[in-house]
Design a protein around this motif. Structure first.
Motif, PDB file in Angstrom:
ATOM      1  N   LEU A 165       7.252   5.731 -12.864  1.00  0.00           N
ATOM      2  CA  LEU A 165       6.336   5.422 -11.758  1.00  0.00           C
ATOM      3  C   LEU A 165       6.556   4.004 -11.232  1.00  0.00           C
ATOM      4  O   LEU A 165       6.619   3.790 -10.027  1.00  0.00           O
ATOM      5  N   PHE A 166       6.677   3.058 -12.141  1.00  0.00           N
ATOM      6  CA  PHE A 166       6.811   1.665 -11.728  1.00  0.00           C
ATOM      7  C   PHE A 166       8.107   1.405 -10.962  1.00  0.00           C
ATOM      8  O   PHE A 166       8.152   0.529 -10.108  1.00  0.00           O
TER       9      PHE A 166
ATOM     10  N   ILE B  10       0.839  -1.202   0.000  1.00  0.00           N
ATOM     11  CA  ILE B  10       0.000   0.000   0.000  1.00  0.00           C
ATOM     12  C   ILE B  10       0.875   1.255   0.000  1.00  0.00           C
ATOM     13  O   ILE B  10       0.643   2.183  -0.780  1.00  0.00           O
ATOM     14  N   LEU B  11       1.903   1.266   0.853  1.00  0.00           N
ATOM     15  CA  LEU B  11       2.797   2.430   0.907  1.00  0.00           C
ATOM     16  C   LEU B  11       3.503   2.659  -0.430  1.00  0.00           C
ATOM     17  O   LEU B  11       3.628   3.801  -0.882  1.00  0.00           O
TER      18      LEU B  11
ATOM     19  N   LYS C  56      -6.253   6.510  -4.230  1.00  0.00           N
ATOM     20  CA  LYS C  56      -7.428   7.306  -4.600  1.00  0.00           C
ATOM     21  C   LYS C  56      -7.323   8.019  -5.946  1.00  0.00           C
ATOM     22  O   LYS C  56      -8.292   8.108  -6.677  1.00  0.00           O
ATOM     23  N   LYS C  57      -6.151   8.550  -6.268  1.00  0.00           N
ATOM     24  CA  LYS C  57      -6.043   9.473  -7.404  1.00  0.00           C
ATOM     25  C   LYS C  57      -5.625   8.812  -8.711  1.00  0.00           C
ATOM     26  O   LYS C  57      -5.752   9.409  -9.772  1.00  0.00           O
TER      27      LYS C  57
ATOM     28  N   MET D 205       3.884   5.930  -5.347  1.00  0.00           N
ATOM     29  CA  MET D 205       3.769   6.044  -6.795  1.00  0.00           C
ATOM     30  C   MET D 205       2.691   7.071  -7.150  1.00  0.00           C
ATOM     31  O   MET D 205       2.883   7.921  -8.024  1.00  0.00           O
ATOM     32  N   GLU D 206       1.577   6.997  -6.453  1.00  0.00           N
ATOM     33  CA  GLU D 206       0.478   7.934  -6.671  1.00  0.00           C
ATOM     34  C   GLU D 206       0.929   9.376  -6.386  1.00  0.00           C
ATOM     35  O   GLU D 206       0.669  10.284  -7.190  1.00  0.00           O
ATOM     36  N   ASP D 207       1.628   9.578  -5.274  1.00  0.00           N
ATOM     37  CA  ASP D 207       2.118  10.913  -4.914  1.00  0.00           C
ATOM     38  C   ASP D 207       3.052  11.461  -5.989  1.00  0.00           C
ATOM     39  O   ASP D 207       2.957  12.630  -6.373  1.00  0.00           O
TER      40      ASP D 207
END
Length: 170
Positions: A64-65, A9-10, A96-97, A15-17
């Motif tokens: 990102l990956f 999750i972290l 979420k994003k 990655m999302e951030d």
């Protein structure tokens, strides 16, 4: 390095951030294998890598990956996955994003029939307890119908289906 659910999750949130910070366009990501099982709580264990369906992402997605650590990109041509997996996939609620999905239990079982190693059988034994066997059979038939798949992979899958049916009474 091994990752449990919290570590996964972290990593996804990092990655999302980064994607938000750099304003990167991020198409949907589909996780499968052990990482999908762990993130959705299908299985309680850790994983060393994150399995992602390779949807021919742009080069910027590589940035990102890399944040995720060791990523295995699984080619759809070599993956025993029935059409429509997108509709059956579960959105990872901790992210979420950007759109990150885990395959359904039934889809994961069918992908594991493709290789059908001892570890895959162990995972299937747990996954099948909360799975719909009718749906599994529909997905198996869906894989057999696929035209956009390696013939060799399909033949191996069909041979493994017989063993799977015998082992798990499906």
């Amino acid at each position: 390095m091994s990752m449990d659910k919290q570590a996964l999750i972290l990593a996804l949130q990092d990655m999302e951030d980064f994607a938000m910070l750099k304003e990167l366009d991020c198409p949907p990501i589909y996780m499968l294998g052990g990482s999908a099982c762990i993130i959705e709580g299908y299985l309680e264990r850790a994983t060393r890598d994150i399995d992602i369906l390779d949807l021919e992402y742009s080069a910027q997605m590589g940035r990102l990956f890399r944040i995720l650590g060791e990523v295995d990109y699984l080619d759809l041509m070599l993956t025993t996955l029935a059409e429509g997996y997108q509709e059956r996939a579960v959105r990872v609620s901790a992210v979420k994003k950007i759109q990150v999905y885990a395959l359904s239990r039934e889809d994961i079982i069918v992908t594991k029939i493709g290789r059908y190693s001892d570890k895959d059988k162990e995972d299937i034994k747990e996954l099948i307890k909360k799975s719909n066997k009718i749906k599994i059979n529909e997905l198996i038939n869906g894989v057999k119908q696929r035209q956009n798949m390696s013939q060799r992979v399909k033949e191996y899958f069909i041979s493994n289906v017989e063993k799977f049916r015998r082992d798990f009474d499906v």
